[in-house]
Write a protein that holds these residues in place. Structure first.
Motif, mmCIF file in Angstrom:
data_model
loop_
_atom_site.group_PDB
_atom_site.id
_atom_site.type_symbol
_atom_site.label_atom_id
_atom_site.label_comp_id
_atom_site.label_asym_id
_atom_site.label_seq_id
_atom_site.Cartn_x
_atom_site.Cartn_y
_atom_site.Cartn_z
ATOM 1 N N PHE A 162 85.612 38.094 46.343
ATOM 2 C CA PHE A 162 84.942 36.790 46.357
ATOM 3 C C PHE A 162 84.803 36.131 44.988
ATOM 4 O O PHE A 162 84.093 35.135 44.859
ATOM 5 C CB PHE A 162 83.565 36.916 47.028
ATOM 6 N N CYS A 163 85.467 36.657 43.972
ATOM 7 C CA CYS A 163 85.456 36.002 42.664
ATOM 8 C C CYS A 163 86.165 34.648 42.759
ATOM 9 O O CYS A 163 87.274 34.560 43.287
ATOM 10 C CB CYS A 163 86.148 36.894 41.632
ATOM 11 N N ARG A 164 85.531 33.598 42.257
ATOM 12 C CA ARG A 164 86.129 32.258 42.320
ATOM 13 C C ARG A 164 87.326 32.115 41.383
ATOM 14 O O ARG A 164 88.222 31.310 41.626
ATOM 15 C CB ARG A 164 85.086 31.202 41.953
ATOM 16 N N GLY A 165 87.304 32.846 40.279
ATOM 17 C CA GLY A 165 88.416 32.786 39.347
ATOM 18 C C GLY A 165 88.408 31.594 38.416
ATOM 19 O O GLY A 165 89.391 31.335 37.718
ATOM 20 N N ARG A 166 87.312 30.845 38.367
ATOM 21 C CA ARG A 166 87.247 29.699 37.461
ATOM 22 C C ARG A 166 85.954 29.676 36.649
ATOM 23 O O ARG A 166 85.584 28.646 36.102
ATOM 24 C CB ARG A 166 87.402 28.391 38.243
ATOM 25 N N ASP A 167 85.290 30.803 36.536
ATOM 26 C CA ASP A 167 84.067 30.891 35.744
ATOM 27 C C ASP A 167 83.800 32.361 35.449
ATOM 28 O O ASP A 167 84.411 33.251 36.051
ATOM 29 C CB ASP A 167 82.892 30.279 36.527
ATOM 30 N N ASP A 168 82.896 32.617 34.497
ATOM 31 C CA ASP A 168 82.398 33.977 34.327
ATOM 32 C C ASP A 168 81.748 34.416 35.634
ATOM 33 O O ASP A 168 81.242 33.592 36.395
ATOM 34 C CB ASP A 168 81.359 34.019 33.205
ATOM 35 N N VAL A 169 81.744 35.725 35.886
ATOM 36 C CA VAL A 169 81.153 36.207 37.132
ATOM 37 C C VAL A 169 80.384 37.501 36.888
ATOM 38 O O VAL A 169 80.833 38.380 36.145
ATOM 39 C CB VAL A 169 82.230 36.412 38.223
ATOM 40 N N THR A 170 79.220 37.575 37.487
ATOM 41 C CA THR A 170 78.386 38.772 37.424
ATOM 42 C C THR A 170 77.912 39.119 38.826
ATOM 43 O O THR A 170 77.441 38.247 39.553
ATOM 44 C CB THR A 170 77.155 38.558 36.528
ATOM 45 N N VAL A 171 78.053 40.389 39.195
ATOM 46 C CA VAL A 171 77.514 40.901 40.451
ATOM 47 C C VAL A 171 76.682 42.134 40.110
ATOM 48 O O VAL A 171 77.186 43.072 39.489
ATOM 49 C CB VAL A 171 78.614 41.301 41.449
#
Length: 334
Positions: free
Chosen positions: A315-324
């Protein structure tokens, strides 16, 4: 105990030459964090088998590495992540089953080399978790999972997380600095620094302190969750997603609109009673919000690190930093 934010280290595995690089990288990380030669050798062995297993059944994937700070010393976490259609878990867990280019010790033997070993596999792919601690470290594993990645592998990450533990109490922070890159990171780090000074203060007061610290920066979205062993208190400003999940139900945690360090109306903290035994999941908007753990039978019972890795993978959008960030809310921590 406080644990500050750090990125997940990602090693791409798509060629047999990268197995040796994965082995050396994991071993050096272990040695740098206090593992002796025997324990660092276990890390190297497990890294080799996990990377080889990716090539054998998936042809390509990733090995995710993370240091696990402890009260005394540290552990090493490795996650093999792929999108393979078929995964013969039982065969791979059998001793002597060759994963190609290795001694064929099998993931069953690997599981005995590790302090924590967990797997989730379905038609979408597989995630294998291995956590190793020095043999003399007898403290129990903390059931937390973090997957954090910057946009396009930028050294600067506008997402920041922070964890604090005090007996049965846990305090969790997630900040998403506006945008991405160095200025977003500066904003988020300013908030984290203020939070770390008193992580168990009232979340409303903590939010006010972070607001002052982030004034003059880009600002960002902020969420704080505090668990006391039974109930959870939550306050959020902006678009940090958060929910509490049990095997049969899920509750979203409400945030208010605004920008910490910019402008927001007076925040309100919400209380959620009797959440012990459930999962707390918090995530930045680099992750899509349309996921549902019910679509992954049995995943809610897997280790939080496995859950975090799967949510990032799918589910990573791929256009921003991501934290889960995934935490098993338990009555007591060692």
């Amino acid at each position: 105990m406080n644990i500050g934010s750090s990125l997940t280290q990602v090693l791409v595995i798509e060629d047999s030459s990268q197995i040796g690089h994965a082995r050396r990288t994991a071993q050096q990380l272990a040695e740098k964090n206090g593992f002796d030669s025997t324990d660092a050798g276990r890390v190297a062995l497990v890294a080799t088998e996990l990377a080889s297993n990716i090539l054998k059944h998936a042809s390509h994937g990733e090995l995710h590495l993370r240091v696990l700070p402890r009260t005394n010393g540290a552990g090493i976490e490795m996650l093999a992540v792929d999108r393979a259609q078929g995964f013969d878990l039982q065969a791979c867990l059998t001793d002597g089953f060759s994963t190609g280019g290795t001694q064929g010790i099998g993931l069953g033997a690997v599981s005995r080399q590790t302090e924590v070993f967990d797997v989730y596999a379905d038609s979408r792919g597989a995630v294998l978790l291995a956590r190793l601690y020095p043999r003399q470290d007898k403290a129990p594993d903390r059931r937390i999972g973090i997957s954090q990645h910057s946009l396009r592998n930028d050294p600067a990450c506008g997402d920041v997380w922070h964890l604090a533990f005090d007996g049965p109490r846990t305090s969790v922070l997630v900040i998403d600095g506006l945008g991405h890159g160095e200025e977003a990171e500066r904003a988020a780090r300013a908030g984290e620094k203020a939070f770390a000074l008193s992580p168990f203060a009232s979340p409303i007061l903590a939010l006010e302190d972070m607001h002052h610290a982030m004034t003059g920066t880009r600002g960002g979205a902020v969420a704080v969750a505090q668990f006391d062993g039974d109930a959870l208190k939550f306050v959020g400003i902006g678009n940090i997603g958060a929910c509490v999940i049990a095997a049969d139900k899920s509750r979203g945690l409400a945030s208010h609109p605004g920008i910490v360090g910019g402008q927001y109306r007076k925040a309100q903290a919400f209380d959620y009673a009797q959440v012990s035994g459930q999962l707390l999941i918090m995530y930045s908007d680099g992750l899509q919000s349309r996921w549902n753990l019910q679509d992954y039978p049995g995943l809610v019972h897997r280790h939080p690190a496995v859950i975090a890795a799967i949510l990032h993978r799918d589910f990573c959008r791929g256009r921003d930093d991501v934290t889960v960030l995934v935490i098993a809310l338990e009555a007591a921590h060692a």
